[in-house]
Every structure is written in C-alpha cells, then in structure tokens.
Design an enzyme around this catalytic site. Sequence first.
Site, PDB file in Angstrom:
ATOM      1  CD  GLU A 244      -3.185  -1.024   0.288  1.00 48.73           C
ATOM      2  OE1 GLU A 244      -3.094  -0.062  -0.734  1.00 48.73           O
ATOM      3  OE2 GLU A 244      -3.989  -2.180   0.145  1.00 48.73           O
TER       4      GLU A 244
ATOM      5  CG  HIS B  32      -7.054  -2.463  -3.988  1.00 54.62           C
ATOM      6  ND1 HIS B  32      -6.063  -1.792  -4.160  1.00 54.62           N
ATOM      7  CD2 HIS B  32      -7.287  -2.472  -2.410  1.00 54.62           C
ATOM      8  CE1 HIS B  32      -5.720  -1.495  -3.077  1.00 54.62           C
ATOM      9  NE2 HIS B  32      -6.005  -1.923  -1.712  1.00 54.62           N
TER      10      HIS B  32
ATOM     11  CG  HIS C  66     -10.795  -6.559  -4.133  1.00 52.76           C
ATOM     12  ND1 HIS C  66     -11.661  -5.717  -4.062  1.00 52.76           N
ATOM     13  CD2 HIS C  66      -9.819  -6.648  -2.905  1.00 52.76           C
ATOM     14  CE1 HIS C  66     -11.356  -4.757  -3.003  1.00 52.76           C
ATOM     15  NE2 HIS C  66     -10.327  -5.280  -2.553  1.00 52.76           N
TER      16      HIS C  66
ATOM     17  CG  HIS D  96      -5.889  -6.265   1.201  1.00 54.95           C
ATOM     18  ND1 HIS D  96      -6.662  -6.357   0.433  1.00 54.95           N
ATOM     19  CD2 HIS D  96      -5.868  -5.014   1.532  1.00 54.95           C
ATOM     20  CE1 HIS D  96      -7.018  -5.192  -0.243  1.00 54.95           C
ATOM     21  NE2 HIS D  96      -6.445  -4.368   0.409  1.00 54.95           N
TER      22      HIS D  96
END
Lengths: 371, 371
Positions: free
Chosen positions: A196, A259, A263, A276
């Site tokens: 991130e 993402h 995902h 994640h």
Amino acid sequence: MSLLASTARPSEAGTVHIALGDRSYDIHIGPGLLGAPSVWATVPQAHSAVIVTNETVGPLYAERLAHALGTRFRRVLQVSLPDGEAYKTWESLNRVFDGLLAAGCDRKTVLFALGGGVIGDLTGFAAACYMRGVPFVQVPTTLLAQVDSSVGGKTAINHPRGKNMIGAFYQPVQVVADLDTLDTLAARELSAGLAEVIKYGPIADAAFLDWVEAHLDALLAMDKEALAHAVRRSCEIKAWVVGQDEREGGLRAILNFGHTFGHAIEAGLGYGEWLHGEAVGCGMVMASDLSVRLGLMPPSFLQRMVRLVERARLPVRGPKLGTDRYLDLMRVDKKAEGGEIRFVVIEALGRAGVRAAPDEVVAEVIEAHTG
Amino acid sequence: MSLLASTARPSEAGTVHIALGDRSYDIHIGPGLLGAPSVWATVPQAHSAVIVTNETVGPLYAERLAHALGTRFRRVLQVSLPDGEAYKTWESLNRVFDGLLAAGCDRKTVLFALGGGVIGDLTGFAAACYMRGVPFVQVPTTLLAQVDSSVGGKTAINHPRGKNMIGAFYQPVQVVADLDTLDTLAARELSAGLAEVIKYGPIADAAFLDWVEAHLDALLAMDKEALAHAVRRSCEIKAWVVGQDEREGGLRAILNFGHTFGHAIEAGLGYGEWLHGEAVGCGMVMASDLSVRLGLMPPSFLQRMVRLVERARLPVRGPKLGTDRYLDLMRVDKKAEGGEIRFVVIEALGRAGVRAAPDEVVAEVIEAHTG
C-alpha cells in the site's frame, strides 16, 4: 509526554489532519503513543470504552492501551476475536454486538479497534451499526492499517460472495498509529503493508515513488525514521484524496490501484490464503501492465513496478485460477457497473484514472501474470 | 396521471418534503400511486431495481410496482421474506444480500421496500450496508409505516438482546405512500398504525389530538379522506422533527413517546407477540401516567389517553412480566445512558421532553398498568 517522542525526527512524526467538515479528525503518528494518556485526552467522554482486538495483538498491547484509557473511562472492556481475514465475518461482528449488549453498553460507548485491517474494518462497521452509531478510534498495529485501512472511514465485513461487500462509510473520531507496535510485525505482514505504501507513488506522487525505491531496504529493516516518513506521507496522500471524495464518487477510486485484480486473487483462493497486501502487490503489477497495454504508460513502467514489488518481497505472479474465473470475480467488484469492470490505471507517473478495458486486453494481462 | 388522484381532496394528498440538505427527499401521499410511472420518474436511474417485500404483501402489490418500474429499469428483481417482526433478523438481511450478490447487483442498484415497518427498516439497513450504501425507496403499505417508520431514515434489525439494536441512520431517496394499499390492511394492523398517529398530538400538536379524537371512527372505518389527512399531518410533524435532529441528538427522541415501555413489552414477550403499534399504544398510556405522577400533567390527561387508545382498539394494559423485568428491559433501551433509563414525557399538550424518573415512580406506573 509529547506526541513527538525522541526517537523520531519532529518532521516525521506528529499529526495528519483529515478535513471532512463535522467528521474531521486527526491521525497521530509516532513511537510510544499507545501508553500516553495525553494522546487519548481528545477522545469523547463516556462511561465505557471497549477495546476490540484479536488473539495475536491483544496479549501484546491491550493492557497498555487499557491502562492509558483507565484515566478517562470508568470501565474498559475487551472483546477478542480470532486472528485473520477468514474471521472478517458476520459471526465475528455479532460477537462484538453480543459483548456490547451483555455489558449494557449505551450509545455513547467508544470502541477502540486495536489491530490490523481486519480488526479496523470490522470494528468500524460494528461502531457504525451498534445502536445506529457509536464513536470509534482506530489504533492500527500493522503497517498496512497505519498507511491505508485505518484512514478514510471505509468499514466492512466480507460476504462469501465478495470481499468488503457489506459495510459503511463511517469515520473514526481519531487514529493513533504507534510505530512501536510495528516491532512485533511478522516479515510477511511488513511486506503486505509496503504494497500500500508503494501504491501511493504511481497514483499521486512520483517523488514519493522515487523515495520508496531509495529507502526500501531501510523500510524492510524496520528503520523507524523511514517508517515514520512512509506512514506520514501515505496518510497525507490518503487524507488529500479522502478529503475531496469521502464516499468514493470519483477520485477516491484511485486508491484501489491494484485492488480489482487483487480482490479477484483473494476471492478466488478464499480469503486469508494470500494477505490483502500480497494480492494488492501482484494486482499492481497486473494493473501496471494493463496501463501499458492500453498505451497509457511505457513498458519501462511495468518493469519498474515488477522490480519494486519483488524487492518488497511480494508476489508478482497471480495464482492459476483461469482467465474466465478472474473475469467473473472482477465483475462482482464494487467498482463494476452494470457488469462492466472498472480498472484503476496509471495515466502518468503520479496520476491515476478509472476506466473500462476490452476483455481481450484484460485476458492478455491475466495470462501474462498468472499461473 | 397526477399525484393528486380524484378520490382525495387536493389539500389532503400530495407531497411532504423532508429537508435534510443533500439528503432531502419527498413523501408522496395519495391513492393510485403504486402503478403510476410518473411517481417513479424521479428515482435514480440504474440497471437494476430490486423490490424487497414479504410473502403477504408481495402477491398483492409487487407486480403492480414492478410493472411501473419496468419503464425505468432494465430489470426488476424481487426478494421475498417471511412476514413478521420475528423475521427482522440478520438471517433475513443476509437473504437480501445473497439475492443482490447472486444477481450481480452493482452499487447503483435501487432497492424498493414494499411492505410495513419490518420490511422498511430491514430494507433500509440492507441499502445502507450493501457495497457501503445503495439508494432505496420506501413504499410503505401499512398505516404504521406510512405515518412513521418509512420517514426519517431510521433503519435497523433486531438482536436477541434488544429491538433495533443494529442499524443505521440512512435516508431513502423517496417515500411513496399509496393509500390504496391500506385497503388490504387487517383491522389489527390498522389499529397498530393509529397508535403512531395518536402519538403526534400529545408530543407536538394539541389541535391534531383533537382532530384524531373527532375522526377516530372515520379512521377505523378506513375513510380515505380521513386517512389522507392523518398520514399527511403525521408526516408533516415527523418531517419537522427529523429536519431539526436527524440523528436523534435531542428533539427527535420525542418521537419515542410510549416506546420505552413499549419496547420492554415487545422484548419481554418476544418480538412479534404484540404488534409494535399495540405495544406503543399501551406504552403511551404508561408514559402518560408517568407524566401525571411526575406532576407534569393533570390526571385528566391520563384518562383522555386511556380512552383514545381504547377507542383505537389497542391494549391499555401491559403483560405481567414483573416490575424488575420491565426495569431491566428498559435499561438496555437505546435512550438509556450509563444504565439510567430516559423517558419521553408530556410536559404540556403538544410538547414533550426527555428525562429520567425515580425507579419507585416507574414501578408504580408498571404496577398500575400491567398484569
């Protein structure tokens, strides 16, 4: 005790403000914050505080936090959940509600989310729903939570059919990112958080991308000054984006760079198989390639991103789920509209956009970077 | 087709506006609205509309609504739940989420709550949470929902430990109260709705209390003009209160007159045993007596309320749960703070306040009106 503890340079610790009108709040960043009563002096007063944490983080930090809160609340309760993305479920949420109701917690009760992204998202959603909303404070203890998930008010739980499908936009009243809590972070969690951090450069700040490349070894070595700068600059960029688009009407979607592919990886493998941040790392490689294939960026950008993600010890190849399965999983992404998948792409270094892409091109990306 | 259909006087049907800034919306009131495409012309456009209803109301009205929506949405889906307060649960909520996700509904999907208060509260909460918020429209088909629960944005589900404990403040984009749907209302449901109509007089409008007393027989006989006025005036008062205090920081609590005692009755018997409006009717008698015993109102006010609640064919005596059980149940009410129960009392005809009361006095009220 000052917010600016001695081990951090004053310029690198301190406070980032999120400007959202009557939902504005501060992010406090620095070492030694957890046990400092002064940090908690601005939290709303109430009879009860409830620390929601997990079985890994609770034994390490809950007592220190409870002790600091004891000066401000008549009672400090604790609800401990199992650790992991697999527990970001309705069942865990209901354990929080059961605990609150069994203890007779009223609607002034303040919840404290002590843990990583799962605890933060779930506790925030519990706060959004309990008696139609109680205040909550984010106390992120992972790098990923400190640089991303604890800031901006996105709360949620997972549904078997999709990640973060059930949730709310609900802002915390304060975020306290104590850098000392990163000392106990596993290497794999550190890397996941770096995904991130890496994200913010390409979408919003080319100079920060340069900085991350130059300081990646220091970050991996848990250098406190480097971490302080990474957390602070990440929060500043996120604050800037969220301040303009709280409910993801437009700009905010750029924070989801990597993402959509990520995902799909998480959902396809079952939540919790990959972290994640690992899925986002690999997803950024795929979204970078998509940006190149759409003619927005030169091939060297993809090479640069692959190299950086690899150096951060994150996967650059996705699991072999099959192209159709990837496409199906991405069609239920929250950014999809009327069945059309929307991708965050890089349009120039430091600038992102959201657009659809032909299925054939997306398929090429999937085939090039999975299996 | 005009909103002002011929069977209602223009002054009694029409539109009530709820002023809440960017969350403002209109309540359309009148006969024949359900099948009128013009009523739905201001709903946000999207690929999918989903009608959430129950097994009683769906067969009566879902097709009419679906037909009208067919001109505006590419597909109109339906999710049908079992009928009753006992189904205002997480399980029902999850059935809605399952239906939405299985159909690939995106975050522009518009939900339509077709039914009474249970369907409205649950569908509103589903809309608040699905992908962190999708638009929804209230289509109340019971008097109670038309005069109260569909207006103001309170959404929730029940928890085994308390009614409406899990929910959100989330405003609909429109409310459509078709008076024709009241034709199929059972007598017991009509009376339950009248409880909330009766409520508005003592708390906010003494003249409306007079009007309700004068027109109660017409309301019980389902006279459309009387119903139109009752719905419209109730919505106006609720709009005025909610416009000043959307999130129940203060004034809005007066709408809960009779509800603290009423919720204890519902929870004590198990949800669904008494209708919500029945519990509120009896609760208003108890709250009126409390107002008298606290010296705020003369004894004649209690007699007047008992007479009116009785005439509306609502219970004026609560079940024999035991005084301590009543007190315990009221202590977990959302209005309680730090274990202190807060009651809505009448301070003068047309004016209510919220205050604590000594346990002994509350016990006297319970003993006088239960068993």
